[in-house]
Design an enzyme around this catalytic site. Structure first.
Site, mmCIF file in Angstrom:
data_model
loop_
_atom_site.group_PDB
_atom_site.id
_atom_site.type_symbol
_atom_site.label_atom_id
_atom_site.label_comp_id
_atom_site.label_asym_id
_atom_site.label_seq_id
_atom_site.Cartn_x
_atom_site.Cartn_y
_atom_site.Cartn_z
ATOM 1 N N ASN A 10 0.870 -1.168 0.000
ATOM 2 C CA ASN A 10 0.000 0.000 0.000
ATOM 3 C C ASN A 10 0.910 1.222 0.000
ATOM 4 O O ASN A 10 1.527 1.531 1.007
ATOM 5 C CB ASN A 10 -0.892 -0.040 1.249
ATOM 6 C CG ASN A 10 -1.713 1.227 1.417
ATOM 7 O OD1 ASN A 10 -1.750 2.075 0.530
ATOM 8 N ND2 ASN A 10 -2.373 1.346 2.563
ATOM 9 N N TRP A 11 0.978 1.881 -1.143
ATOM 10 C CA TRP A 11 1.917 3.003 -1.284
ATOM 11 C C TRP A 11 1.386 4.285 -0.624
ATOM 12 O O TRP A 11 2.093 5.286 -0.573
ATOM 13 C CB TRP A 11 2.248 3.240 -2.753
ATOM 14 C CG TRP A 11 3.013 2.107 -3.403
ATOM 15 C CD1 TRP A 11 3.473 0.976 -2.782
ATOM 16 C CD2 TRP A 11 3.428 2.000 -4.770
ATOM 17 N NE1 TRP A 11 4.134 0.176 -3.684
ATOM 18 C CE2 TRP A 11 4.120 0.784 -4.917
ATOM 19 C CE3 TRP A 11 3.260 2.820 -5.891
ATOM 20 C CZ2 TRP A 11 4.657 0.361 -6.141
ATOM 21 C CZ3 TRP A 11 3.787 2.408 -7.114
ATOM 22 C CH2 TRP A 11 4.485 1.187 -7.227
ATOM 23 N N LYS A 12 0.149 4.253 -0.171
ATOM 24 C CA LYS A 12 -0.469 5.415 0.492
ATOM 25 C C LYS A 12 -0.249 6.691 -0.347
ATOM 26 O O LYS A 12 -0.219 6.605 -1.575
ATOM 27 C CB LYS A 12 0.071 5.543 1.925
ATOM 28 C CG LYS A 12 -0.132 4.246 2.730
ATOM 29 C CD LYS A 12 0.073 4.395 4.205
ATOM 30 C CE LYS A 12 -0.149 3.052 4.889
ATOM 31 N NZ LYS A 12 -0.014 3.113 6.343
ATOM 32 N N HIS A 95 -9.395 1.112 4.874
ATOM 33 C CA HIS A 95 -8.134 1.273 5.613
ATOM 34 C C HIS A 95 -8.374 2.160 6.836
ATOM 35 O O HIS A 95 -9.178 3.098 6.776
ATOM 36 C CB HIS A 95 -7.065 1.894 4.697
ATOM 37 C CG HIS A 95 -5.702 1.821 5.304
ATOM 38 N ND1 HIS A 95 -5.276 2.711 6.259
ATOM 39 C CD2 HIS A 95 -4.688 0.933 5.124
ATOM 40 C CE1 HIS A 95 -4.040 2.370 6.632
ATOM 41 N NE2 HIS A 95 -3.665 1.300 5.967
ATOM 42 N N GLU A 97 -6.768 4.510 8.036
ATOM 43 C CA GLU A 97 -6.554 5.946 7.782
ATOM 44 C C GLU A 97 -7.799 6.551 7.144
ATOM 45 O O GLU A 97 -8.145 7.712 7.413
ATOM 46 C CB GLU A 97 -5.299 6.130 6.915
ATOM 47 C CG GLU A 97 -4.032 5.852 7.732
ATOM 48 C CD GLU A 97 -2.871 5.290 6.935
ATOM 49 O OE1 GLU A 97 -2.878 5.373 5.697
ATOM 50 O OE2 GLU A 97 -1.948 4.753 7.579
ATOM 51 N N GLU A 167 -4.993 -5.081 10.598
ATOM 52 C CA GLU A 167 -3.967 -4.062 10.839
ATOM 53 C C GLU A 167 -4.277 -3.354 12.162
ATOM 54 O O GLU A 167 -5.102 -2.421 12.191
ATOM 55 C CB GLU A 167 -3.959 -3.033 9.712
ATOM 56 C CG GLU A 167 -3.732 -3.624 8.335
ATOM 57 C CD GLU A 167 -3.212 -2.579 7.343
ATOM 58 O OE1 GLU A 167 -2.149 -2.823 6.778
ATOM 59 O OE2 GLU A 167 -3.859 -1.534 7.153
ATOM 60 N N GLY A 173 2.887 2.162 10.868
ATOM 61 C CA GLY A 173 3.835 3.262 10.740
ATOM 62 C C GLY A 173 4.588 3.583 12.017
ATOM 63 O O GLY A 173 5.273 4.593 12.103
ATOM 64 N N SER A 214 3.743 -2.238 10.256
ATOM 65 C CA SER A 214 5.200 -2.305 10.425
ATOM 66 C C SER A 214 5.799 -3.645 10.002
ATOM 67 O O SER A 214 6.740 -4.145 10.624
ATOM 68 C CB SER A 214 5.589 -1.972 11.875
ATOM 69 O OG SER A 214 5.203 -0.639 12.191
ATOM 70 N N GLY A 235 3.016 -1.163 4.239
ATOM 71 C CA GLY A 235 3.031 0.263 3.947
ATOM 72 C C GLY A 235 4.434 0.739 3.628
ATOM 73 O O GLY A 235 4.957 0.540 2.528
ATOM 74 N N GLY A 236 5.094 1.356 4.599
ATOM 75 C CA GLY A 236 6.392 1.995 4.385
ATOM 76 C C GLY A 236 7.418 1.137 3.658
ATOM 77 O O GLY A 236 8.112 1.626 2.759
HETATM 78 P P1 13P Z 1 3.233 0.311 7.641
HETATM 79 O O1 13P Z 1 3.752 -0.957 7.028
HETATM 80 O O2 13P Z 1 3.928 1.532 7.153
HETATM 81 O O3 13P Z 1 3.147 0.210 9.129
HETATM 82 O O4 13P Z 1 1.716 0.479 7.115
HETATM 83 C C1 13P Z 1 0.846 -0.587 7.228
HETATM 84 C C2 13P Z 1 -0.396 -0.259 6.483
HETATM 85 O O5 13P Z 1 -1.168 0.588 6.900
HETATM 86 C C3 13P Z 1 -0.659 -0.971 5.243
HETATM 87 O O6 13P Z 1 -1.944 -0.714 4.764
#
Ligand code: 13P
Length: 256
Positions: A10-12, A95, A97, A167, A173, A214, A235-236
């Site tokens: 997920n590149w957000k 998600h 967020e 999640e 994050g 993470s 994510g990251g």
């Molecule tokens: P991180 O891997 O950056 O913690 O993000 C997880 C995430 O929200 C994937 O959708």
């Protein structure tokens, strides 16, 4: 048939079109030939078309990060299922967020899932508890309610088409993760047991579960070996060719 492992990035809200294409091209090379696992990346809407072109015919699928449920209309700023389907196969729905910053609820998540399924998209549906809920011991009840809300009025046949991403919000994050054992326990008791009560054991066992929060190259293997965990939503660490590739390779090595 067993559940095929599935790792998605997920590149957000990261990367211009050019940066996204560069990353996609790098992953196309570094992940070439992997068939034991389903792979996907979810760029921002502006890069969806270019990334889909860059990954066409490869083993890396593409997904959107969000979608509205109506096919078209006066909904400024939204993407419709028809538009998403034009460009990719997957769509992340609900998600944390989006739930926290953009007002999504179990009800809107349910509407989006239904729209995605009606258009033949493969939804990746996110659920997970906050730190406060976790500390208060409310995780199983809260996540169970999210599952009941997400799956309202969805048939068993359609339910099997979903991937769920557990999640825990406090792990996103932050560099913190749930322990693999704890994530496995939550997925069993708050997710799969609830699905079994809705649809029966066979359907519940068929639905894939990703862990997210993470996930990094060094901890991927410990999650993927857990019986309930079929992959990850990253994510990251999905923003660089090297780290996403290492996550996929470490997962592959750890698989039986
Ligand atoms: P991180 O891997 O950056 O913690 O993000 C997880 C995430 O929200 C994937 O959708």
């Amino acid at each position: 048939m067993g559940r095929k492992p599935f790792i998605a990035g997920n590149w957000k809200m990261h990367k211009t079109v050019a940066e996204a294409v560069e990353l996609a091209q790098g992953l196309r090379r570094s992940l070439a030939g992997i068939t034991e696992m389903e792979l996907a990346v979810c760029p921002t809407a502006t890069a969806l078309h270019a990334v889909s072109e860059a990954l066409k015919g490869s083993n890396v699928g593409v997904g959107a990060q969000n979608m509205y449920w109506e096919e078209q209309g006066a909904f400024t700023g939204e993407l419709s299922p028809l538009m998403v389907k034009d460009l990719c196969r997957y769509v992340i729905i609900g998600h944390s967020e989006r739930r926290a910053y953009f007002g999504e609820t179990d009800e809107t998540v349910n509407r989006k899932i239904k729209a995605a399924l009606a258009h033949g998209l493969s939804p990746i549906v996110c659920i997970g508890e906050s730190l406060e809920q976790n500390r208060a011991g409310e995780t199983v009840d809260f996540v169970g309610e999210q599952i009941r809300g997400a799956f309202a009025d969805i048939s068993a046949e359609d339910a099997r088409k979903l991937t769920l991403a557990y999640e825990p919000i406090w792990a996103i994050g932050t560099g913190l993760t749930a322990t693999p054992e704890e994530a496995d326990r939550i997925i069993r008791t708050a997710i799969r047991d609830v699905l079994a009560s809705l649809y029966g054991a066979a359907t519940a066992e068929a639905i894939r579960m990703q862990y997210g929060g993470s996930v990094k190259p060094h901890n991927m293997a410990a999650f993927i070996v857990m019986p309930e965990i079929d992959g990850a939503l990253v994510g990251g660490a999905s923003l660089k060719v090297d780290s996403f590739t290492a996550i996929v390779r470490n997962a592959l090595e750890a698989l039986p």
